[in-house]
Design a protein around this motif. Sequence first.
Motif, PDB file in Angstrom:
ATOM      1  N   ASP A 177       0.887  -1.166   0.000  1.00 32.11           N
ATOM      2  CA  ASP A 177       0.000   0.000   0.000  1.00 32.11           C
ATOM      3  C   ASP A 177       0.921   1.210   0.000  1.00 32.11           C
ATOM      4  N   SER A 178       1.062   1.869  -1.163  1.00 34.28           N
ATOM      5  CA  SER A 178       2.094   2.891  -1.348  1.00 34.28           C
ATOM      6  C   SER A 178       1.543   4.297  -1.240  1.00 34.28           C
ATOM      7  N   ASP A 179       2.334   5.154  -0.620  1.00 30.71           N
ATOM      8  CA  ASP A 179       2.053   6.589  -0.578  1.00 30.71           C
ATOM      9  C   ASP A 179       2.518   7.166  -1.906  1.00 30.71           C
ATOM     10  N   LEU A 180       1.593   7.577  -2.755  1.00 29.35           N
ATOM     11  CA  LEU A 180       1.958   8.059  -4.087  1.00 29.35           C
ATOM     12  C   LEU A 180       2.502   9.481  -4.072  1.00 29.35           C
ATOM     13  N   GLY A 181       2.162  10.266  -3.050  1.00 28.65           N
ATOM     14  CA  GLY A 181       2.586  11.656  -3.008  1.00 28.65           C
ATOM     15  C   GLY A 181       3.933  11.869  -2.349  1.00 28.65           C
ATOM     16  N   GLY A 182       4.145  11.278  -1.185  1.00 28.89           N
ATOM     17  CA  GLY A 182       5.409  11.405  -0.482  1.00 28.89           C
ATOM     18  C   GLY A 182       5.597  12.750   0.186  1.00 28.89           C
ATOM     19  N   PHE A 183       6.853  13.044   0.553  1.00 28.89           N
ATOM     20  CA  PHE A 183       7.187  14.273   1.268  1.00 28.89           C
ATOM     21  C   PHE A 183       8.577  14.721   0.849  1.00 28.89           C
ATOM     22  N   VAL A 224      15.658  16.581  -0.227  1.00 27.01           N
ATOM     23  CA  VAL A 224      15.594  15.201   0.254  1.00 27.01           C
ATOM     24  C   VAL A 224      14.121  14.821   0.356  1.00 27.01           C
ATOM     25  N   ALA A 225      13.750  13.762  -0.344  1.00 26.55           N
ATOM     26  CA  ALA A 225      12.338  13.376  -0.441  1.00 26.55           C
ATOM     27  C   ALA A 225      12.171  11.924  -0.022  1.00 26.55           C
ATOM     28  N   GLY A 226      10.939  11.572   0.321  1.00 26.66           N
ATOM     29  CA  GLY A 226      10.692  10.198   0.735  1.00 26.66           C
ATOM     30  C   GLY A 226       9.232   9.820   0.652  1.00 26.66           C
ATOM     31  N   SER A 227       9.001   8.525   0.796  1.00 25.87           N
ATOM     32  CA  SER A 227       7.642   8.011   0.865  1.00 25.87           C
ATOM     33  C   SER A 227       7.668   6.714   1.668  1.00 25.87           C
ATOM     34  N   LYS A 228       6.537   6.366   2.213  1.00 28.13           N
ATOM     35  CA  LYS A 228       6.423   5.162   3.031  1.00 28.13           C
ATOM     36  C   LYS A 228       5.394   4.227   2.415  1.00 28.13           C
ATOM     37  N   SER A 229       5.784   2.959   2.279  1.00 25.71           N
ATOM     38  CA  SER A 229       4.864   1.932   1.814  1.00 25.71           C
ATOM     39  C   SER A 229       4.737   0.860   2.904  1.00 25.71           C
ATOM     40  N   VAL A 230       3.586   0.247   2.971  1.00 19.90           N
ATOM     41  CA  VAL A 230       3.312  -0.763   3.998  1.00 19.90           C
ATOM     42  C   VAL A 230       2.828  -2.038   3.315  1.00 19.90           C
ATOM     43  N   LEU A 231       3.289  -3.193   3.790  1.00 18.70           N
ATOM     44  CA  LEU A 231       2.837  -4.464   3.233  1.00 18.70           C
ATOM     45  C   LEU A 231       1.321  -4.584   3.353  1.00 18.70           C
ATOM     46  N   ARG A 232       0.683  -4.945   2.263  1.00 16.08           N
ATOM     47  CA  ARG A 232      -0.777  -5.079   2.267  1.00 16.08           C
ATOM     48  C   ARG A 232      -1.228  -6.253   3.146  1.00 16.08           C
TER      49      ARG A 232
END
Length: 403
Positions: A217-223, A229-237
Amino acid sequence: MTEQSPIKSARKIAPLVLPAWTYRHAELNELEYEALFRPSWQFACHVNQVKNIGDFVTLDLLRDSILVLRGKDGELRAFMNVCRHRGAKLLDGAGTCKARVTCPYHGWSYNLRGELAGMPAEKTFPGADKKQLGLRSVELEILCGLVFVRVVPGGVSLKEMWKDYIHLIEPYRLEEMVPLEEPWVENWACNWKVGVDNNLENYHVPVGHPGYDRLLDSDLGGFMNEHGVAGSKSVLRDKLSSNWSERRYQQMAPALNEDLPEEIRTSWMFFTMPPNIGIDIYGDSMDVFQFLPLGAETCTVRYPIFVRPDARREMKVLRYLNARINRQVSAEDKLLSERVQVGLNSHGFEFGPLSEYEGCIHDFHDRVRKACPVATLPEAPTQGSLRQVNDRMLNPGSAASAA
């Protein structure tokens, strides 16, 4: 009419994305290396690859080779990997020097502090001051066990660049990690910026990476912070994937990552750092994704993987599954990036609008234009004139601009 007017106009109405010509221009590729890569932090190695006295690694960039070396005093230093005599490259790859770094050409040798220690036939160099002939130092900084070097010193420190996100990284204990295997290195048939553009957004994940879409389950926008420096967090479905390797990873990861805080055992973190670095952190491992320019339409991708020491058979299986999943994703990214490069050569092509999910690309392109303002021009300058035009744009009030 002088060339000042169109230059100023182009800067004022600069598009939000780079024009297509900037992805296939040899002169710009050289300029970007000087203006973007030499002044930026480049990943060299992990501290545990150079933990003993005399251990070294080398990093080869487009025009520069860097040597990272552990001294007898325990300090980690970086130098230009070039003999001060006739310019021969000193070392290749990684290894250990017992006491000195010796040039393979004429035998000049340097101690582990980079000082010139020996010159064969020294008497034939009258007036040579050995104290002035040590290896050229290169700036070095360590972030959570990751060693970075910067050819042109100055600028923002790594600590400052990452200050907003260190708290997200520290729980994974990257400083404990060791290499899983030899770094994977591959050449892609695309401009380095195409690879970076792709790595900066998750908008393509649902279509371009069906495995990730089944798994995460991916964060498509991120920060992103002020330093790019940018990032995003994904979590196992929770829903198990239909693919066996993805499904098995989902089932195994939570229990095997029990030494991590519960909230990150099923999380994957994806970070980028301008101009060309990706850092991907999983519960079981991490990797660095580094795009290095070659020609105008080719780049080298450097991809080392690191893990916390863990000899359990189940953990080896989990890492195998991770590698299987991410090698497939990397192959998809390579194919997608090379397809973009082909399209960029189409007559009259220019990029369309970007999604809000692709906001990090705007920041990256702004950084390219700031370092190389010639990239704001809608068309490439006349062949052989790009550097001169760029200099005028950087210094519009100089004598050169008025000429």
